[in-house]
Design an enzyme around this catalytic site. Structure first.
Site, short mmCIF file in Angstrom:
data_model
loop_
_atom_site.label_atom_id
_atom_site.label_comp_id
_atom_site.label_asym_id
_atom_site.label_seq_id
_atom_site.Cartn_x
_atom_site.Cartn_y
_atom_site.Cartn_z
CB SER A 167 33.50 32.26 39.13
OG SER A 167 33.86 33.61 39.28
CE1 TYR A 171 32.56 33.38 33.61
CE2 TYR A 171 32.30 34.48 35.73
CZ TYR A 171 33.02 33.65 34.88
OH TYR A 171 34.20 33.07 35.33
#
Ligand code: NAP
Length: 262
Positions: free
Chosen positions: A153, A166
């Site tokens: 990501s 995350y």
């Protein structure tokens, strides 16, 4: 014989987008999911139709497994062996967002551990299992050049202080990519990392309005939401072996998010 791709978290969102594009390219598929059997079955059906529309006949199998659990990972690889007999591509896509999206000062160890198990430990140890099998395949036939693709990501490098776990997991996944790339190159296995930007999926649905505004305000040069198929197309390009002299590399699929402007 078709090549075989195993995609984790392919019942919905980006994983389904990857499965559909691989189906159109003629890959047999193992569609993994955690809880949502109906969605996984729907992905399999859509993939078979998509392949047929592109004049391919594929097999699309569905397998429940929590990538965060060792016994489930073993079962997933065993299922792939038994049902399709080979493995040419592992896509580590399954992931969850930060539970509760808590500020760094409120984040809990319990939520950290839950996220790390799925987003970081899962890909590491599933890659290990897949790689052992891929090495065997290469030793039996040196023309068999398998691949591993990790779906990371922009959060691997862009800070979100309400999703610290995350971001750390995705940054760690970058090292997983480079580690496996270094270890597996002698076995004909290239390892890549695909970094999506903001992609429309169930994961981003709760923050839709926030991103609508950021996108409209020019967060990235390409002013639109990314679609799961955007990531799927990047995966197919890598799966097709058009980058044979490239490994351990990051491919951004983010509308140009990294371009700085003055
Ligand atoms: P999503 O819409 O929430 O879908 C998540 C998928 O992962 C579902 O198929 C889900 O299965 C599966 N899954 C969740 N936990 C799992 C587990 N423990 N074991 C196996 N499968 C599991 O998410 P998404 O937006 O498609 O995201 C997919 C990947 O892209 C994630 O790694 C995410 O971090 C990354 N990513 C997303 C974005 C974005 O903007 N959406 C941006 C960058 C990176 P069930 O259906 O069974 O629950």
């Amino acid at each position: 014989m078709n090549q075989v791709a195993l995609i984790t978290g392919a019942s919905r969102g980006i994983g389904r987008g990857i499965a559909l594009e691989l189906a159109a390219a003629g890959f047999d598929l193992v569609i993994n999911f955690a809880a949502n059997q109906e969605a996984a079955d729907e992905t399999a059906k859509l993939c078979t139709e998509r392949a047929a529309a592109a004049d391919h006949t594929i097999r699309a199998k569905v397998c429940q497994a929590d990538v965060g659990q060792a016994a489930h990972r073993e079962r997933l690889i065993g299922f792939t062996r038994e049902s399709l007999g080979r493995l040419d591509l592992l896509v580590n896509n399954a992931g969850i967002t930060s539970i509760g999206r808590a500020d760094l000062l409120d984040a809990t160890e319990k939520n950290w551990d839950a996220l790390m198990a799925i987003n970081l430990k899962g890909p590491f140890f599933l890659s290990q299992l897949a790689a052992r099998w891929m090495v065997e395949q290469f030793e039996a036939d040196a023309s068999r050049k398998a691949k591993i693709i990790n779906i990371s990501s922009v959060s691997a490098h862009a800070v979100s202080s309400n999703r610290g776990d995350y971001c750390v997991a995705k940054a760690g996944l970058g090292m997983v990519t480079r580690l496996f790339a270094a270890r597996l190159a002698d076995h004909g296995i290239n390892v890549y990392e695909v970094c999506p930007g903001v992609i429309a999926s169930d994961m981003t649905a709760p923050v839709r309005e926030k991103y609508d505004k950021l996108i409209a305000d020019g967060m990235a040069p390409i002013r639109r939401w990314g679609e799961p198929g955007d990531v799927g197309k990047a995966v197919v390009a890598l799966a097709h072996d058009y980058f044979p002299f490239t490994t351990g590399e990051v491919f951004n699929v983010d509308g140009g998010f990294n371009v700085r402007k003055l």
